[in-house]
Design a protein around this motif. Structure first.
Motif, PDB file in Angstrom:
ATOM      1  N   UNK A  60       0.848  -1.213   0.000  1.00 49.91           N
ATOM      2  CA  UNK A  60       0.000   0.000   0.000  1.00 49.91           C
ATOM      3  C   UNK A  60       0.876   1.253   0.000  1.00 49.91           C
ATOM      4  N   UNK A  61       1.948   1.242   0.801  1.00 51.58           N
ATOM      5  CA  UNK A  61       2.814   2.424   0.920  1.00 51.58           C
ATOM      6  C   UNK A  61       3.622   2.681  -0.360  1.00 51.58           C
ATOM      7  N   UNK A  62       3.757   1.630  -1.198  1.00 60.27           N
ATOM      8  CA  UNK A  62       4.486   1.804  -2.466  1.00 60.27           C
ATOM      9  C   UNK A  62       3.630   2.448  -3.549  1.00 60.27           C
ATOM     10  N   UNK A  63       2.286   2.529  -3.297  1.00 56.98           N
ATOM     11  CA  UNK A  63       1.387   3.115  -4.311  1.00 56.98           C
ATOM     12  C   UNK A  63       1.490   4.639  -4.298  1.00 56.98           C
ATOM     13  N   UNK A  64       1.347   5.234  -5.486  1.00 60.45           N
ATOM     14  CA  UNK A  64       1.388   6.706  -5.571  1.00 60.45           C
ATOM     15  C   UNK A  64       0.239   7.318  -4.798  1.00 60.45           C
ATOM     16  N   UNK A  65      -0.947   6.692  -4.930  1.00 60.66           N
ATOM     17  CA  UNK A  65      -2.114   7.210  -4.200  1.00 60.66           C
ATOM     18  C   UNK A  65      -2.357   6.350  -2.958  1.00 60.66           C
ATOM     19  N   UNK A  66      -1.339   6.314  -2.089  1.00 61.84           N
ATOM     20  CA  UNK A  66      -1.417   5.508  -0.857  1.00 61.84           C
ATOM     21  C   UNK A  66      -2.506   6.078   0.056  1.00 61.84           C
ATOM     22  N   UNK A  67      -3.498   5.259   0.376  1.00 60.72           N
ATOM     23  CA  UNK A  67      -4.651   5.747   1.149  1.00 60.72           C
ATOM     24  C   UNK A  67      -4.534   5.329   2.616  1.00 60.72           C
ATOM     25  N   UNK A  68      -4.711   6.315   3.504  1.00 62.68           N
ATOM     26  CA  UNK A  68      -4.662   6.046   4.943  1.00 62.68           C
ATOM     27  C   UNK A  68      -5.799   5.120   5.358  1.00 62.68           C
ATOM     28  N   UNK A  69      -6.906   5.246   4.631  1.00 62.81           N
ATOM     29  CA  UNK A  69      -8.085   4.411   4.926  1.00 62.81           C
ATOM     30  C   UNK A  69      -7.724   2.929   4.794  1.00 62.81           C
ATOM     31  N   UNK A  70      -6.967   2.597   3.728  1.00 61.05           N
ATOM     32  CA  UNK A  70      -6.546   1.210   3.507  1.00 61.05           C
ATOM     33  C   UNK A  70      -5.524   0.769   4.561  1.00 61.05           C
ATOM     34  N   UNK A  71      -4.581   1.685   4.866  1.00 65.11           N
ATOM     35  CA  UNK A  71      -3.570   1.342   5.872  1.00 65.11           C
ATOM     36  C   UNK A  71      -4.229   1.040   7.218  1.00 65.11           C
ATOM     37  N   UNK A  72      -5.250   1.852   7.570  1.00 65.92           N
ATOM     38  CA  UNK A  72      -5.971   1.596   8.850  1.00 65.92           C
ATOM     39  C   UNK A  72      -6.596   0.203   8.838  1.00 65.92           C
ATOM     40  N   UNK A  73      -7.186  -0.136   7.698  1.00 67.90           N
ATOM     41  CA  UNK A  73      -7.830  -1.458   7.601  1.00 67.90           C
ATOM     42  C   UNK A  73      -6.800  -2.566   7.838  1.00 67.90           C
ATOM     43  N   UNK A  74      -5.590  -2.449   7.215  1.00 63.50           N
ATOM     44  CA  UNK A  74      -4.575  -3.490   7.347  1.00 63.50           C
ATOM     45  C   UNK A  74      -4.028  -3.547   8.781  1.00 63.50           C
ATOM     46  N   UNK A  75      -3.799  -2.346   9.357  1.00 65.48           N
ATOM     47  CA  UNK A  75      -3.313  -2.320  10.741  1.00 65.48           C
ATOM     48  C   UNK A  75      -4.344  -2.918  11.696  1.00 65.48           C
ATOM     49  N   UNK A  76      -5.618  -2.573  11.502  1.00 66.19           N
ATOM     50  CA  UNK A  76      -6.667  -3.093  12.393  1.00 66.19           C
ATOM     51  C   UNK A  76      -6.770  -4.613  12.275  1.00 66.19           C
ATOM     52  N   UNK A  77      -6.679  -5.127  11.049  1.00 65.66           N
ATOM     53  CA  UNK A  77      -6.717  -6.587  10.865  1.00 65.66           C
ATOM     54  C   UNK A  77      -5.518  -7.249  11.563  1.00 65.66           C
ATOM     55  N   UNK A  78      -4.353  -6.620  11.405  1.00 63.69           N
ATOM     56  CA  UNK A  78      -3.136  -7.175  12.023  1.00 63.69           C
ATOM     57  C   UNK A  78      -3.231  -7.140  13.547  1.00 63.69           C
ATOM     58  N   UNK A  79      -3.769  -6.043  14.085  1.00 63.60           N
ATOM     59  CA  UNK A  79      -3.866  -5.914  15.544  1.00 63.60           C
ATOM     60  C   UNK A  79      -4.853  -6.909  16.149  1.00 63.60           C
ATOM     61  N   UNK A  80      -5.872  -7.287  15.356  1.00 64.06           N
ATOM     62  CA  UNK A  80      -6.819  -8.303  15.862  1.00 64.06           C
ATOM     63  C   UNK A  80      -6.097  -9.622  16.114  1.00 64.06           C
ATOM     64  N   UNK A  81      -5.060  -9.884  15.296  1.00 63.37           N
ATOM     65  CA  UNK A  81      -4.316 -11.139  15.424  1.00 63.37           C
ATOM     66  C   UNK A  81      -3.110 -11.019  16.366  1.00 63.37           C
ATOM     67  N   UNK A  82      -2.413  -9.880  16.301  1.00 62.84           N
ATOM     68  CA  UNK A  82      -1.129  -9.776  17.013  1.00 62.84           C
ATOM     69  C   UNK A  82      -1.052  -8.589  17.988  1.00 62.84           C
ATOM     70  N   UNK A  83      -2.176  -7.971  18.256  1.00 62.23           N
ATOM     71  CA  UNK A  83      -2.181  -6.778  19.120  1.00 62.23           C
ATOM     72  C   UNK A  83      -1.755  -7.033  20.550  1.00 62.23           C
ATOM     73  N   UNK A  84      -1.889  -8.258  21.029  1.00 59.39           N
ATOM     74  CA  UNK A  84      -1.522  -8.536  22.428  1.00 59.39           C
ATOM     75  C   UNK A  84      -0.058  -8.947  22.574  1.00 59.39           C
ATOM     76  N   UNK A  85       0.606  -9.225  21.445  1.00 59.84           N
ATOM     77  CA  UNK A  85       1.976  -9.760  21.532  1.00 59.84           C
ATOM     78  C   UNK A  85       3.029  -8.940  20.791  1.00 59.84           C
ATOM     79  N   UNK A  86       2.650  -7.847  20.145  1.00 58.75           N
ATOM     80  CA  UNK A  86       3.633  -7.070  19.372  1.00 58.75           C
ATOM     81  C   UNK A  86       3.451  -5.574  19.608  1.00 58.75           C
ATOM     82  N   UNK A  87       4.317  -4.990  20.424  1.00 56.58           N
ATOM     83  CA  UNK A  87       4.190  -3.555  20.753  1.00 56.58           C
ATOM     84  C   UNK A  87       4.592  -2.675  19.569  1.00 56.58           C
ATOM     85  N   UNK A  88       5.517  -3.172  18.722  1.00 49.05           N
ATOM     86  CA  UNK A  88       5.981  -2.356  17.584  1.00 49.05           C
ATOM     87  C   UNK A  88       4.868  -2.094  16.578  1.00 49.05           C
TER      88      UNK A  88
END
Length: 597
Positions: A518-546
């Protein structure tokens, strides 16, 4: 406590005055030493003592000794050592004694004291250290050996070394290493006495007052040790170790013969005995003079020696037809083949012999699985491709459940650009259970990427997700995502990501890969990044502070980011993270706020 510290600092004054008087240290440096010593003394006089404080104090004193040594060398002054160095040495020994008295179980602390004594040639002190150390740690054979070696080599006292070995054997009556080193020590003692006697005889001195026992000179003490050990210690390895020690001394022919006979009698069916007997033929060699030998004669002689070795090995595999015996034979052949030689004739003979032995072991169904790979490498290096394909197929028949064997066969077929690759992959996944097949699927899709159409490769990726175990499918998802982006672009990879998110499990790298795309795209959208981060945090939010910190950084730095969201992200992180990760997150978040992260 204060009085004790004052007294100890006053005890330093004479040595410090001497250092200043002779010009090794300045007045300012003396004051700095006193200040540092005062601080170190306070730490080791507290009620709650810490090992680190003693180690720091000892290290400071050792550094001081080293500095004095350098200053002496620089100005060429070598006097007053009793008043200066000896005083510091005494203090270091005293600190070590207090520390090892308090932390008796710390062997490393004891060994540091031993090393210090050796470095400063404190022989009397080292004798005491070894005595205390062995009284507290009699259960460690290596410490007995170290003490005995010091007595023998530094103190030149074979009597003390012998006494230590005998004491050690009372604690460890079946320790092979102790017997080996005791055996070595007695042979060294015999060798030393033989040299002394020879020197006296050459000088035509009267040997009347020197009692040189013929038995000791001939290594009889070592023979007694060996016989005693042989009754207690079973296994061919000990006999071979003792034999290798005996071979270092030129007066032990009879002793070597006895060990060898014992080896052949007790362990006639052990592959290691045969291995030794075969390799011995290399050393026996020719007794012919080597002064006028040509290159061709040397090659011829080496060939004959190796053939004698192989004759013994051939007898061995008939007498002891086991995988281990064939492994010894093949290992010998490979060692000889890998030796450098300028003779093409010798190199070729070694290759033919090695391939022949591989083949015989295989035909006897006694070639170990691990050696098939080396056989195939040798066949491929020698351009014997048809034979390589045949051997690879035979290996998968014999070890049909082995992923490594199938992988090896497939790599051979791929390397030779065979038409049978797909068929072989199908056969492999049919034989091997789903768990552990990841290397096969990885190899298959990587081969398909460079050989098949995109449609075939995609179908293969889809199939791999169901065919591998859940834990292994995680890797395939990452590879699938990466391949799709490279071959289908952003829109296609986004659709795939959404589709793959329906089936757990995932890896953190799976989500990070999508964030990176997503970050490599010219029109990188924060909306998409939030979606990916939220999905990742559902799986790894309790074990990865970074992950939380990267999310916050994204909100702060992205043109479409919302810095006001950072507070709620921080609050959620504090709730979800487990154990020490909360503390780690808080410290990193503080650095982020101050601009240091």
């Amino acid at each position: 406590m204060a009085e004790r510290i004052e007294q100890r600092l006053e005890d330093r004054v004479p040595e410090l005055e001497q250092l200043e008087r002779v010009g090794l240290f300045t007045r300012r440096e003396i004051r700095a030493v006193l200040r540092k010593a005062s601080a170190l003394e306070y730490k080791i006089q507290r009620r709650a003592l810490r090992k680190e404080d003693f180690i720091n104090y000892i290290q400071y004193e050792i550094n001081l000794l080293e500095l004095i040594k350098k200053r002496r060398a620089r100005i060429g002054y070598s006097f007053k050592k009793d008043e200066i160095e000896n005083s510091i040495l005494h203090r270091v020994h005293s600190l070590f004694n207090r520390a090892t008295g308090k932390w008796k179980d710390d062997v490393q602390l004891w060994l540091s004291h031993v090393a210090f004594c050796k470095q400063w040639n404190a022989k009397h002190q080292l004798s005491k250290v070894f005595s205390s150390l062995l009284a507290i740690h009699p259960n460690k054979p290596a410490l007995w050996i170290m003490a005995a070696k010091w007595e023998m080599e530094s103190q030149l006292s074979s009597e003390s070394a012998r006494h230590l070995f005998l004491r050690a054997l009372r604690f460890h009556p079946e320790c092979p290493k102790l017997y080996q080193e005791y055996f070595r020590m007695e042979l060294m003692h015999a060798e030393k006495q033989r040299k002394e006697k020879k020197e006296f005889e050459q000088a035509k001195m009267d040997l009347g007052e020197f009692n040189y026992s013929e038995e000791i000179l001939n290594g009889e003490m070592a023979r007694i040790i060996y016989r005693d050990a042989a009754q207690k210690i079973k296994g061919v390895e000990f006999h071979l170790a003792v034999l290798s020690i005996a071979k270092l001394f030129d007066f032990t022919q009879d002793l070597q013969k006895e060990i060898l006979e014992s080896l052949q009698t007790k362990y006639a069916d052990d592959p290691l005995t045969w291995d030794y007997m075969a390799r011995r033929e290399l050393e026996l060699g020719s007794l012919r003079s080597t002064e006028h030998t040509t290159k061709q004669m040397k090659v011829s002689e080496m060939t004959q020696r190796e053939e004698r070795c192989c004759a013994v090995f051939e007898e061995a595999v008939r007498a002891v037809p086991t995988e281990d015996m064939w492994k010894c034979y093949i290992t010998f052949c490979l060692e000889r083949y890998n030796r450098k030689t300028n003779s093409e004739e010798l190199k070729q003979k070694r290759l033919e012999r090695t391939l022949s032995v591989f083949n015989k072991a295989h035909e006897s169904s006694l070639l170990p699985e691990a050696l098939y790979k080396q056989w195939l490498q040798l066949l491929l290096e020698s351009n014997l491709f048809e034979k390589a394909v045949e051997v690879a197929e035979a290996a998968t028949k014999r070890f049909s459940l082995s992923v490594e064997m199938w992988q090896m066969r497939l790599q051979v077929l791929i390397q030779l650009k065979s038409d049978d690759v797909t068929q072989c992959f199908e056969e492999a996944v049919k034989h091997v259970k789903s768990k552990g097949t990841l290397p096969l699927w990885t190899l298959w899709v990587e081969w398909s990427e460079g050989t098949n159409s995109k449609e075939d490769t995609e179908a293969l990726y889809q199939r791999s997700l169901h065919a591998t175990s859940p834990a292994e499918s995680v890797t395939m998802k990452e590879k699938y995502l990466d391949w799709t982006y490279r071959n289908g672009g952003y829109k296609k990879v986004k659709r795939l990501f959404t589709s793959l998110c329906e089936n757990r499990p995932f890896s953190l790298d799976f989500f990070r890969k999508m964030i990176q795309i997503e970050k490599e795209q010219e029109s990188c959208k924060m909306l998409h990044l939030r979606e990916y981060y939220e999905r990742a945090l559902r799986e790894f939010g309790s074990t990865d502070s970074d992950l939380w910190l990267d999310y916050i950084k994204e909100e702060l730095s992205h043109p479409q980011g919302k810095p006001e969201n950072c507070g709620s992200i921080h609050w959620r992180a504090m709730k979800m993270l487990q154990g020490d990760l909360v503390e780690d997150f808080v410290s990193k978040y503080t650095l982020l706020q101050t601009g240091h992260l």
